[in-house]
Design an enzyme around this catalytic site. Sequence first.
Site, PDB file in Angstrom:
ATOM      1  N   HIS A 526       5.459  -4.771  10.833  1.00 15.69           N
ATOM      2  CA  HIS A 526       4.488  -4.104   9.953  1.00 15.69           C
ATOM      3  C   HIS A 526       4.499  -2.590  10.131  1.00 15.69           C
ATOM      4  O   HIS A 526       3.967  -1.863   9.289  1.00 15.69           O
ATOM      5  CB  HIS A 526       3.087  -4.648  10.207  1.00 15.69           C
ATOM      6  CG  HIS A 526       2.245  -4.701   8.975  1.00 15.69           C
ATOM      7  ND1 HIS A 526       2.233  -3.699   8.029  1.00 15.69           N
ATOM      8  CD2 HIS A 526       1.387  -5.648   8.504  1.00 15.69           C
ATOM      9  CE1 HIS A 526       1.417  -4.016   7.052  1.00 15.69           C
ATOM     10  NE2 HIS A 526       0.885  -5.195   7.309  1.00 15.69           N
ATOM     11  N   ASP A 530       5.769  -2.630   4.923  1.00 14.23           N
ATOM     12  CA  ASP A 530       4.443  -3.017   4.440  1.00 14.23           C
ATOM     13  C   ASP A 530       4.532  -4.327   3.667  1.00 14.23           C
ATOM     14  O   ASP A 530       5.608  -4.747   3.231  1.00 14.23           O
ATOM     15  CB  ASP A 530       3.860  -1.919   3.556  1.00 14.23           C
ATOM     16  CG  ASP A 530       3.574  -0.646   4.335  1.00 14.23           C
ATOM     17  OD1 ASP A 530       3.272  -0.748   5.541  1.00 14.23           O
ATOM     18  OD2 ASP A 530       3.661   0.449   3.749  1.00 14.23           O
TER      19      ASP A 530
END
Length: 553
Positions: A526, A530
């Site tokens: 992450h 995204d």
Amino acid sequence: MAYASRIINHSKKLGNVPNLLLRQEHGGFVRWFSNGTRFSVDKNDDIGKAHRNGFAPAEKERLFSSMAETSESSFGASRKNGRRTTMQMGNPVSGPLLLKNVSCSQVLARRGFSSDSGLPPHQEIGMPSLSPTMTEGNIARWLKKEGDKVAPGEVLCEVETDKATVEMECMEEGFLAKILKEEGAKEIQVGEVIAITVEDEDDIGKFKDYSPSASDGAAAAKEPSTSTTPPPPKKEAAEEVVRSPEPKTSKPSAAPSGDRIFASPLAKSLAEENNVPLSSIKGTGPDGHIVKADIEDYLASRGKEVSAATTKGKDTTAASIDYVDIPHTQIRKVTASRLLQSKQTIPHYYLTVDTCVDKLMDLRVKLNALQEASGGKRISVNDLVIKAAALALRKVPQCNSSWTDNYIRQYNNVNINVAVQTDNGLYVPVVRDADKKGLSKIGEEVKHLAQKAKENSLKPEDYEGGSFTVSNLGGPFGIKQFCAIINPPQSGILAVGSAEKRVIPGLGPDEFKFASFMSVTLSCDHRVIDGAIGAEWLKAFKGYIENPESMLL
């Protein structure tokens, strides 16, 4: 009068000689030991003069102790480019040595010599670092034996690294005089001596009983020993331990003297017989008095706890199982370390999508028919998945990236690692520029690399430099869906499940048809990818799988 003045001035200079010599000689010895400059002390030099002019004992002690400290901090063995250079001294540098006017020219620097005297020039070959993460290695096989002539570029032995088995080549011409680490030797630290070579064949016999010098071993073990061996306890600490209060026990705390405990005579008698502290029992009689029933309940509950603990211990002993301890391989150690690091330091999240593979299967049948007609090898579903993943990475380059502390590194090459399970452990050989290669070329490379992985013969260039990983447990094992762990420093890995037939709605209201769907799960870092970017990549991947002809354009 002039003559008397000269004598007085000369006397003042002589008075400053000790301090000057202390500074000059100490600096000279520091330069000699630090920079390797030849510095000799002779009977006729300034130290001899200072000795004759009357050094005080305290001044001698300061001079010699400072020189000894300098020698300890600057003197020793150094290793550069895999060669050990050991400086050998006939006598230790100390105060008594200089008082005997022994020359410092006895300190010699002998390249390639051990600390043992009488040995001819030789080369100590250390365990090399054959990969960026290698700290230790195993000797898999020696290709040369003692007495053989070796030349630059010839393979001495095969070393099992943290990733694969790699050939170790000789760097200089000579003869292999002694093998210090035999075949099968494990956990050899990088830099540790494994063999000795000599320049002259006649010198081979002189190393028959050779072993690494004790001084070298002591120097190597000095740092670990000092870091692991606790210092002896000080006298003050021992006295503190003696004066420290006794450890507290789990005795029931007595009731304060001001609070009376009310119990019936029968309850008191029963408590004394069974060593039950009344302060640990709550009375149920009138006004909180402890009665006989309270003592009996307490004894019954305590008996159950003791009985349960005894039964549990017996069951544990009776249920002991037989087992075998399997030693860790190098690849298993590294795999465990890297995957643990990945799960602890990379914020994983997972995206799953189902892709229809009917058109993909039809295209594969046609391509394999052409391959068989031309004598080529068959194309697998995994080859098509690798190609689709590579093209999706080229379309969404944000997923072809790695995280660093200062920036995100986006790769221009699409290099796909393919997970391969072997008897030795999990390997991930790399298919370079997979987005630019045809399906037949990808298939050939994957089969070749998988075979090398099973033979434990992968080289560093076969598995380093990947930017994305594909792991397929569907085709070989029938796993429907799973989540894979990211292979650092990459930021994504695709877990491919098996294809299964499903019933889906048809064109009409009461019509149904069958279709094959394959589940794939993208594990993302992450910090780099995204959620929307990961979803965009999966959309591109699904498009190539469900319309496979677009991969051929």
